[in-house]
Design an enzyme around this catalytic site. Structure first.
Site, PDB file in Angstrom:
ATOM      1  N   LYS A 271       0.810   4.033  -2.915  1.00  0.00           N
ATOM      2  CA  LYS A 271       0.371   5.400  -2.602  1.00  0.00           C
ATOM      3  C   LYS A 271       1.501   6.414  -2.833  1.00  0.00           C
ATOM      4  O   LYS A 271       1.229   7.572  -3.182  1.00  0.00           O
ATOM      5  CB  LYS A 271      -0.160   5.463  -1.169  1.00  0.00           C
ATOM      6  CG  LYS A 271      -1.467   4.700  -0.966  1.00  0.00           C
ATOM      7  CD  LYS A 271      -2.573   5.245  -1.850  1.00  0.00           C
ATOM      8  CE  LYS A 271      -3.949   4.714  -1.490  1.00  0.00           C
ATOM      9  NZ  LYS A 271      -4.990   5.221  -2.398  1.00  0.00           N
TER      10      LYS A 271
ATOM     11  N   TYR B 193       0.839  -1.218   0.000  1.00  0.00           N
ATOM     12  CA  TYR B 193       0.000   0.000   0.000  1.00  0.00           C
ATOM     13  C   TYR B 193       0.867   1.259   0.000  1.00  0.00           C
ATOM     14  O   TYR B 193       0.596   2.209  -0.747  1.00  0.00           O
ATOM     15  CB  TYR B 193      -0.893  -0.050   1.235  1.00  0.00           C
ATOM     16  CG  TYR B 193      -1.934   1.041   1.358  1.00  0.00           C
ATOM     17  CD1 TYR B 193      -3.148   0.960   0.675  1.00  0.00           C
ATOM     18  CD2 TYR B 193      -1.725   2.134   2.199  1.00  0.00           C
ATOM     19  CE1 TYR B 193      -4.121   1.946   0.823  1.00  0.00           C
ATOM     20  CE2 TYR B 193      -2.685   3.117   2.350  1.00  0.00           C
ATOM     21  CZ  TYR B 193      -3.884   3.021   1.662  1.00  0.00           C
ATOM     22  OH  TYR B 193      -4.848   4.001   1.811  1.00  0.00           O
TER      23      TYR B 193
END
Ligand SMILES: NC(=O)c1ccc[n+]([C@@H]2O[C@H](COP(=O)([O-])OP(=O)(O)OC[C@H]3O[C@@H](n4cnc5c(N)ncnc54)[C@H](OP(=O)(O)O)[C@@H]3O)[C@@H](O)[C@H]2O)c1
Length: 241
Positions: free
Chosen positions: A151, A147
């Site tokens: 991101k 993640y």
């Protein structure tokens, strides 16, 4: 003529608040989702905003979906790349599937979606692209190598695309939310939230989805044309870049 906005993952959580705020600001809005038909139907009934189902991790599905939205509502002026997922686990236990799902949904989707609309925006000399990253893409997070990588990638994507399109009336910006009160965060055990998360937030509470929506409406506005390539942190003071 009202401008047309498309919000991916726009039927739940932060995305639902963004869809509603854009509608309230006078945009014609389309909200997409990935699989939760019941939530999407409820959202549609409550808001009157049309909903569309496709997987943002699939380039072909995005091409067909955007074509349909543009046929129904009109050319897309504002794209909010909000859809995202987590598949948390320590890296030494992470499977290739957990890596790929998160990278393809949270980063690949920016290519898959933006590629469908950028040529039209360039031809019309107007566009607003707002990407939703995360505080954990800025600072890293235990159990979120996938993640955090995706991101952080959203931020690089934003900066480069902003440069390429700055002369063409198109702005590209990214919002990095801190911990926001949605199902994604409600999935974190309550005691972990109270003992480990909230004490790290100077404002001493979770953010609300409407507080991210407010930032999107600001960046999407016609008169926000001098803001591009920017990362806007909305995190209660938790982390400063
Ligand atoms: N909540 C936070 O604290 C927080 C903090 C920082 C950043 N963010 C980011 O903010 C964004 C929204 O988060 P949220 O908390 O509102 O999430 P959420 O409540 O879980 O909602 C996610 C939305 O994205 C859609 N979606 C997920 N995977 C998809 C796919 N493959 N194709 C199409 N749509 C898909 C979901 O559709 P279905 O309803 O069909 O599942 C849903 O509408 C995400 O990018 C997230 O990473 C959240």
């Amino acid at each position: 003529m009202a401008r047309v906005a498309l919000v991916t993952g726009g039927t739940r959580g932060i995305g639902a608040a963004i869809s509603k705020a854009l509608k309230a600001a006078g945009y014609k809005v389309a909200a997409t989702y990935g699989g939760n038909d019941a939530a999407a139907q409820k959202f549609k009934e409550e808001t009157g905003i049309p909903v569309y189902k496709w997987d943002v991790a699939s380039f072909e599905a995005c091409a067909a979906g955007v074509k349909q939205v543009e046929a129904d509502i009109g050319p897309i002026d504002v794209l909010v790349n909000n859809a995202g997922i987590t598949r948390d686990t320590a890296f030494h236990k992470m499977t290739l599937q957990q890596w790929n799902e998160v990278i393809n949904t949270n980063l690949g989707s920016l290519f898959n979606m933006t590629r469908q609309v950028i040529e039209g925006m360039r031809a019309r000399k107007f566009g607003r692209i707002v990407n939703i990253s995360s505080i954990n893409g800025q600072k890293g997070q235990f159990g979120q190598v996938n993640y955090s990588a995706a991101k952080a990638g959203d931020i690089g994507f934003t900066k480069a695309l902003a440069l390429e399109n700055a002369k063409g009336g198109i702005t590209v910006n990214v919002i990095a939310p801190g911990y926001i009160n949605t199902e994604m965060v409600q999935a974190v055990p309550k005691d972990v939230l109270e003992k480990n998360v909230i004490p790290q937030i100077p404002v001493n509470r979770l953010g609300e989805p409407e507080e991210i929506a407010r930032a999107v409406v600001f960046l999407a506005a016609d008169d926000a044309g001098f803001i591009t390539g920017s990362t806007l942190t909305v995190n209660g003071g938790q982390y400063h870049v």
